[in-house]
Design an enzyme around this catalytic site. Structure first.
Site, PDB file in Angstrom:
ATOM      1  N   HIS A   1      52.954  54.935  14.815  1.00 61.82           N
ATOM      2  CA  HIS A   1      52.325  54.044  15.786  1.00 61.82           C
ATOM      3  C   HIS A   1      51.110  54.726  16.405  1.00 61.82           C
ATOM      4  O   HIS A   1      50.872  55.919  16.201  1.00 61.82           O
ATOM      5  CB  HIS A   1      53.310  53.664  16.894  1.00 61.82           C
TER       6      HIS A   1
ATOM      7  N   HIS B   1      50.585  58.340  14.812  1.00 62.85           N
ATOM      8  CA  HIS B   1      51.475  59.508  14.725  1.00 62.85           C
ATOM      9  C   HIS B   1      52.928  59.090  14.585  1.00 62.85           C
ATOM     10  O   HIS B   1      53.302  57.944  14.855  1.00 62.85           O
ATOM     11  CB  HIS B   1      51.279  60.433  15.935  1.00 62.85           C
TER      12      HIS B   1
ATOM     13  N   ASP C   1      49.630  54.975  20.394  1.00 67.37           N
ATOM     14  CA  ASP C   1      50.317  54.769  21.674  1.00 67.37           C
ATOM     15  C   ASP C   1      49.892  53.501  22.402  1.00 67.37           C
ATOM     16  O   ASP C   1      48.697  53.243  22.600  1.00 67.37           O
ATOM     17  CB  ASP C   1      50.087  55.981  22.587  1.00 67.37           C
TER      18      ASP C   1
ATOM     19  N   ARG D   1      54.890  65.560  28.325  1.00 60.65           N
ATOM     20  CA  ARG D   1      53.814  64.665  27.866  1.00 60.65           C
ATOM     21  C   ARG D   1      53.017  64.094  29.035  1.00 60.65           C
ATOM     22  O   ARG D   1      53.592  63.638  30.017  1.00 60.65           O
ATOM     23  CB  ARG D   1      54.429  63.517  27.072  1.00 60.65           C
TER      24      ARG D   1
HETATM   25  C1  SIN Z   1      55.335  60.837  21.134  1.00 64.47           C
HETATM   26  O1  SIN Z   1      55.144  59.996  20.255  1.00 64.47           O
HETATM   27  O2  SIN Z   1      54.893  60.715  22.256  1.00 64.47           O
HETATM   28  C2  SIN Z   1      56.189  62.046  20.873  1.00 64.47           C
HETATM   29  C3  SIN Z   1      55.786  62.783  19.665  1.00 64.47           C
HETATM   30  C4  SIN Z   1      56.625  64.015  19.490  1.00 64.47           C
HETATM   31  O3  SIN Z   1      57.625  64.189  20.188  1.00 64.47           O
HETATM   32  O4  SIN Z   1      56.301  64.829  18.636  1.00 64.47           O
END
Ligand code: SIN
Length: 285
Positions: free
Chosen positions: A105, A260, A107, A276
């Site tokens: 996806h 990602h 974000d 994050r």
């Molecule tokens: C995410 O998609 O925010 C997390 C990615 C990850 O944990 O590597």
């Protein structure tokens, strides 16, 4: 201040930034180089960092205003802009968002102004036989666009896709249970199928199967296979940068350029803990 070094990966995206210690602070010129490297490489990382959540927030804020995530029950109590992404359990309960990124996806494309960038700081990384588990995979949506055959580029030129927060098929192992309130607060949004980077104007595909449910003015039987084809093109092996984490890596990605995925190849009691932060973006064009 020493000049920084930017070391591109072998993939069409991804670069390491060397020569920066974020705990000591950075001047505006150094920040400008990092900011530019992000727009150019789509994914950048700095290894060996030792930053507090407050320092991560300060650094993130230099890129723009911070988002507070919809799943904010996992935000740090004293720093709500920092979301805990982790599989660690305390007293049988998850201490963080355990399934973040478990499907390809970009974000929050289901919002009118999806985030410009997302940043992860690796606090704990699971290991097996000395090798890290829990890699994050990134795909270059701009290289995928640039390599499209001309007739396909023409077909999607000017088209807009409908992104749905509560799309049924999100390709996740354990779909997040959304509340009626979350669904009501996130109505469908429409974004261009090909978006231009807000700084460089570089074009990138901006669709994902399972999250895009339609293309305006296109019958469903044509739109859904097209969304699936474009999604599969983005994640072809030649467009992938796969990040192998080390504790102290601080990595960020530009949501206008890459998609990602964080496959879970580790299980509790293996411990993975990321902090994050997410920086606001603008309306895709
Ligand atoms: C995410 O998609 O925010 C997390 C990615 C990850 O944990 O590597």
């Amino acid at each position: 201040m020493a000049r920084i070094e930017i070391v591109p990966s072998d993939a069409p995206i991804g670069a390491e930034i060397r020569g920066v210690d974020l705990s000591k602070g950075i001047d505006d010129a150094t920040f400008a180089e990092i900011d530019e490297a992000l727009s150019e490489h789509g994914v950048i990382f700095l290894s060996g960092q030792r930053v507090t959540p407050a320092q991560q927030v300060d650094f993130s804020r230099r890129f723009g205003e911070l988002e507070v995530n919809a799943f904010s029950k996992f935000a740090l109590e004293d720093n709500p802009a920092v979301l805990v992404v982790s599989n660690i359990k305390k007293d049988g309960k998850d201490i963080g968002y355990a399934d973040a990124g478990s499907h390809w996806h970009t974000d929050m494309s289901y919002t009118r102004t999806p985030p410009r960038l997302t940043m992860l700081y690796a606090v704990e990384v699971p290991l097996k036989n000395g090798q890290p588990l829990g890699d994050t995979w990134f795909a270059s949506a701009c290289a995928a666009y640039e390599d499209l055959p001309p007739d396909l580029k023409k077909k999607i030129d000017g088209k807009r896709a409908v992104h749905r927060f509560a799309a049924k098929e999100r390709g996740v192992k354990k779909p997040v249970q959304l509340t009626a309130d979350q669904i009501a607060k996130n109505p469908d949004v429409i974004h261009p199928v090909v978006r231009s980077h807000p700084v460089t104007r570089r074009k990138a595909l901006y669709v994902r199967k399972g999250e895009c449910i339609a293309i305006e003015a296109m019958p469903e039987e044509e739109a859904l296979p097209l969304i699936a084809e474009l999604s599969d093109r983005i994640t072809r092996p030649e467009y992938i940068y796969r990040h192998k984490w080390k504790v102290g890596d601080l990595l960020m990605w530009d949501n206008a350029l890459v998609q990602h995925w964080a496959p879970r190849d580790y299980e509790w009691p293996d411990r993975r803990l990321m902090l994050r932060t997410t920086v606001n973006g603008s309306v895709p064009f």
